[in-house]
Write a protein that holds these residues in place. Structure first.
Motif, mmCIF file in Angstrom:
data_model
loop_
_atom_site.group_PDB
_atom_site.id
_atom_site.type_symbol
_atom_site.label_atom_id
_atom_site.label_comp_id
_atom_site.label_asym_id
_atom_site.label_seq_id
_atom_site.Cartn_x
_atom_site.Cartn_y
_atom_site.Cartn_z
ATOM 1 N N ALA A 73 51.390 56.051 24.840
ATOM 2 C CA ALA A 73 50.378 55.661 23.856
ATOM 3 C C ALA A 73 49.515 54.513 24.359
ATOM 4 C CB ALA A 73 51.053 55.266 22.547
ATOM 5 N N GLU A 74 48.341 54.383 23.761
ATOM 6 C CA GLU A 74 47.460 53.260 24.037
ATOM 7 C C GLU A 74 48.175 51.970 23.633
ATOM 8 O OE1 GLU A 74 43.074 53.234 22.919
ATOM 9 O OE2 GLU A 74 43.961 52.028 21.314
ATOM 10 N N LYS A 75 47.968 50.900 24.429
ATOM 11 C CA LYS A 75 48.593 49.623 24.081
ATOM 12 C C LYS A 75 47.752 48.464 24.597
ATOM 13 C CE LYS A 75 51.688 49.442 28.083
ATOM 14 N NZ LYS A 75 53.065 49.288 28.517
ATOM 15 N N LYS A 76 47.971 47.316 24.007
ATOM 16 C CA LYS A 76 47.290 46.090 24.434
ATOM 17 C C LYS A 76 48.217 45.333 25.378
ATOM 18 C CE LYS A 76 44.489 45.555 20.347
ATOM 19 N NZ LYS A 76 43.122 45.248 20.644
ATOM 20 N N VAL A 77 47.636 44.815 26.462
ATOM 21 C CA VAL A 77 48.397 44.051 27.448
ATOM 22 C C VAL A 77 47.618 42.797 27.825
ATOM 23 C CG1 VAL A 77 49.614 46.046 28.402
ATOM 24 C CG2 VAL A 77 47.443 45.352 29.382
ATOM 25 N N VAL A 78 48.323 41.809 28.360
ATOM 26 C CA VAL A 78 47.697 40.569 28.807
ATOM 27 C C VAL A 78 47.398 40.696 30.302
ATOM 28 C CG1 VAL A 78 47.981 38.085 29.111
ATOM 29 C CG2 VAL A 78 48.901 39.210 27.080
ATOM 30 N N LYS A 79 46.182 40.324 30.660
ATOM 31 C CA LYS A 79 45.751 40.348 32.053
ATOM 32 C C LYS A 79 45.395 38.914 32.449
ATOM 33 C CE LYS A 79 42.037 42.268 34.872
ATOM 34 N NZ LYS A 79 40.802 43.061 34.829
ATOM 35 N N PHE A 80 45.763 38.525 33.665
ATOM 36 C CA PHE A 80 45.416 37.203 34.167
ATOM 37 C C PHE A 80 44.588 37.363 35.428
ATOM 38 C CE2 PHE A 80 46.215 33.532 36.965
ATOM 39 C CZ PHE A 80 45.725 32.524 36.149
ATOM 40 N N LYS A 81 43.441 36.711 35.448
ATOM 41 C CA LYS A 81 42.595 36.714 36.640
ATOM 42 C C LYS A 81 42.551 35.285 37.161
ATOM 43 C CE LYS A 81 38.105 37.874 38.463
ATOM 44 N NZ LYS A 81 36.727 38.259 38.184
ATOM 45 N N VAL A 82 42.999 35.097 38.387
ATOM 46 C CA VAL A 82 43.086 33.761 38.970
ATOM 47 C C VAL A 82 41.687 33.193 39.201
ATOM 48 C CG1 VAL A 82 43.201 34.538 41.379
ATOM 49 C CG2 VAL A 82 44.275 32.399 40.730
ATOM 50 N N GLY A 83 41.555 31.885 38.964
ATOM 51 C CA GLY A 83 40.296 31.192 39.197
ATOM 52 C C GLY A 83 40.122 30.830 40.663
ATOM 53 N N LYS A 84 38.893 30.557 41.049
ATOM 54 C CA LYS A 84 38.567 30.263 42.443
ATOM 55 C C LYS A 84 39.337 29.045 42.968
ATOM 56 C CE LYS A 84 34.703 29.339 45.519
ATOM 57 N NZ LYS A 84 33.261 29.086 45.629
ATOM 58 N N GLY A 85 39.402 27.978 42.171
ATOM 59 C CA GLY A 85 40.084 26.754 42.609
ATOM 60 C C GLY A 85 41.560 26.984 42.902
ATOM 61 N N LEU A 86 42.246 27.668 42.006
ATOM 62 C CA LEU A 86 43.671 27.951 42.201
ATOM 63 C C LEU A 86 43.872 28.908 43.367
ATOM 64 C CD1 LEU A 86 46.618 27.701 41.322
ATOM 65 C CD2 LEU A 86 46.193 29.507 39.649
ATOM 66 N N ALA A 87 43.017 29.914 43.488
ATOM 67 C CA ALA A 87 43.129 30.890 44.574
ATOM 68 C C ALA A 87 43.009 30.192 45.932
ATOM 69 C CB ALA A 87 42.064 31.966 44.428
ATOM 70 N N GLU A 88 42.089 29.241 46.025
ATOM 71 C CA GLU A 88 41.910 28.519 47.288
ATOM 72 C C GLU A 88 43.120 27.647 47.606
ATOM 73 O OE1 GLU A 88 38.211 26.456 46.690
ATOM 74 O OE2 GLU A 88 37.013 28.254 47.134
ATOM 75 N N LYS A 89 43.707 27.012 46.587
ATOM 76 C CA LYS A 89 44.887 26.168 46.824
ATOM 77 C C LYS A 89 46.081 27.004 47.265
ATOM 78 C CE LYS A 89 43.641 22.448 43.706
ATOM 79 N NZ LYS A 89 43.929 21.728 42.460
ATOM 80 N N VAL A 90 46.276 28.156 46.642
ATOM 81 C CA VAL A 90 47.396 29.029 47.000
ATOM 82 C C VAL A 90 47.201 29.602 48.393
ATOM 83 C CG1 VAL A 90 48.565 31.202 46.422
ATOM 84 C CG2 VAL A 90 47.994 29.583 44.616
ATOM 85 N N ALA A 91 45.979 29.934 48.745
ATOM 86 C CA ALA A 91 45.676 30.523 50.055
ATOM 87 C C ALA A 91 46.007 29.575 51.207
ATOM 88 C CB ALA A 91 44.212 30.943 50.118
#
Length: 94
Positions: A73-91
Motif C-alpha cells: 500500500a501507499e505510505k508516508k516515509v521520512v526522507k533526509f537529504k544531507v546539506g552541503k556543509g555536513l556533506a563536506e565535513k563527512v567527506a
C-alpha cells in the motif's frame, strides 16, 4: 552510536552538569522533530540537511520464497537529504 552515548557526548560538549538535564534536552529535540514530521511538515537546517515527509506510491512486489505477487500500500516515509556543509565535513574523513 546509541542514544545514551549521544547524550553523554552532548553533555560533555555542551558542559551540562547532569545527565538528566542533557537527556531532557536531547529527548526534547527528538520529540519536537517527531511532532513536525507527524504534521507532514518539512524541517530544513541550513548546512546540516533537510527532513521531509514523502509519499511512497503503492506498488507490486514479489515474495522471494514463493514468487507470489504482493501488493504494498501507499505510505508516508521520512526522507533526509544531507546539506552541503555536513556533506563536506563527512567527506574529509573518507
Amino acid at each position: 552510536m546509541t542514544k545514551q552515548e549521544f547524550i553523554n557526548l552532548y553533555q560533555k560538549k555542551m558542559g551540562i552538569e547532569t545527565k538528566k538535564e542533557s537527556e531532557k534536552l536531547v529527548s526534547g529535540l527528538f520529540s519536537t522533530l517527531e511532532e513536525i514530521l507527524e504534521k507532514g511538515e518539512d524541517l530544513s537546517i541550513v548546512g546540516f540537511g533537510k527532513f521531509e515527509v514523502i509519499t511512497q506510491a503503492a506498488r507490486t512486489c514479489r515474495n522471494p520464497k514463493t514468487g507470489e505477487a504482493i501488493e504494498i500500500a501507499e505510505k508516508k516515509v521520512v526522507k533526509f537529504k544531507v546539506g552541503k556543509g555536513l556533506a563536506e565535513k563527512v567527506a574529509k574523513y573518507i
